[in-house]
Design an enzyme around this catalytic site. Sequence first.
Site, mmCIF file in Angstrom:
data_model
loop_
_atom_site.group_PDB
_atom_site.id
_atom_site.type_symbol
_atom_site.label_atom_id
_atom_site.label_comp_id
_atom_site.label_asym_id
_atom_site.label_seq_id
_atom_site.Cartn_x
_atom_site.Cartn_y
_atom_site.Cartn_z
ATOM 1 C CE1 TYR A 101 26.307 -15.725 46.302
ATOM 2 C CE2 TYR A 101 27.071 -13.471 46.048
ATOM 3 C CZ TYR A 101 27.321 -14.793 46.346
ATOM 4 O OH TYR A 101 28.584 -15.175 46.703
ATOM 5 C CD GLU A 189 27.841 -17.968 48.567
ATOM 6 O OE1 GLU A 189 28.710 -17.641 47.748
ATOM 7 O OE2 GLU A 189 27.412 -19.128 48.674
#
Length: 386
Positions: A101, A189
């Site tokens: 992530y 993101e």
Amino acid sequence: MKIHEYQAKEIFAAAGIPVPRGEAVCNVAEAVAVAESYGRPVMIKAQVHVGGRGKAGGVQYAENVEAVRVWAQKILGMEIKGLRVNKVLITEAADIVSETYVGIIIDRATKAPVIMVSAAGGVDIEEVAARTPEKIHKLAVDPSVGLKMYQARDLAFRLYRDIKQVRQAADIIMKLYEVYWKVDASLAEINPMITTPDSKVVAIDAKINIDDNGLFRQKEIAALRDLDAEDPAEVDAREGDLSFVNLSGNIGCIVNGAGLAMATMDLVKHYGGDPANFLDIGGSSNPQKVLTAMRIILRNPNVRAILINIFGGITRCDDVATGIVMAYEELGPEVPIVVRLTGTNEAQAIKILKKVNLESAETLDSVVKKAIELADQDSASAGRIT
Ligand code: GDP
Ligand code: MN
């Protein structure tokens, strides 16, 4: 403002972040055509403005063209968390070895963009954040200096051991920060960022939210807005120059000034009620705004009463009252409306309201209590034969 994954990936690709090739389509025939042109297994991915599409069944693997047909058929038109899927991204399926992530958000506490990375990326990142926050590493970036390569590399080392992967990840983090900065994002993101069997690091999901306050200088980004994918009430409110947020309660609120709107909602909560929305008609007193506000609120089937609270300063109460009368005449509201108007031109306003048999309440307390009482009565009788 939110943009779709396929749009965010176009921005990533232009910035040099590796993403699998893909194309957004609106129907099954186009989906099949794109998959055929790739001649490889693809992913079919719902393009909606919500997280957790994968878990909701909106991300599917298709080995061959037949499977593409089946899944495109199924996902197009599907509802995910109340939003209809009008578009799917057809993208080359990647072989995944690991999922990590990387995200950047604006952090109000440090007043800086904060980069977050975790080796435990993928669909369960929220759970990782809640249960094992130590697995998420953060770096606040000094916005006047920007992100330095040594910092990006430091973050990348939290994700990978293989130095080649660390280098690729550091490069991606640098570029993600550039994108974040350049488009006035409030969030950028990659989840998951993956490694492939041949040790490549690739962004297979992409999310960018743009700070609305930056849109005036982000004309190209603003043009990406997908009105079909947004809450129609919020679209109309924006066009009508109203600040509006949909909530889950049953008391529609029309107030002038954000502070007064918040205070009014607090009081509704205090007396046991539940607001259906936040709505600030702003400082001007154009009757048309009241009409638009009323139209938006009346479209919400949960609304059982409307509470109008106006403090006339620059806003003139008589203009607001004129707007309320216009709304009565044009919209014929079937839910009870309670009003408190006080301040500039209050006396004229009260006269105008008489045309539709409305009175202005004396105090904020009394008008809030009345709205709650009426909403409760109405809910009790709704759908019941009496
Ligand atoms: P989200 O659920 O909306 O975040 O959608 P994602 O694009 O992140 O996909 C969810 C999950 O589907 C990922 O974490 C992967 O496990 C899986 N997935 C997505 N794309 C691919 C792909 O190209 N290949 C494989 N094998 N899995 C994928
Ligand atoms: Mn994802």
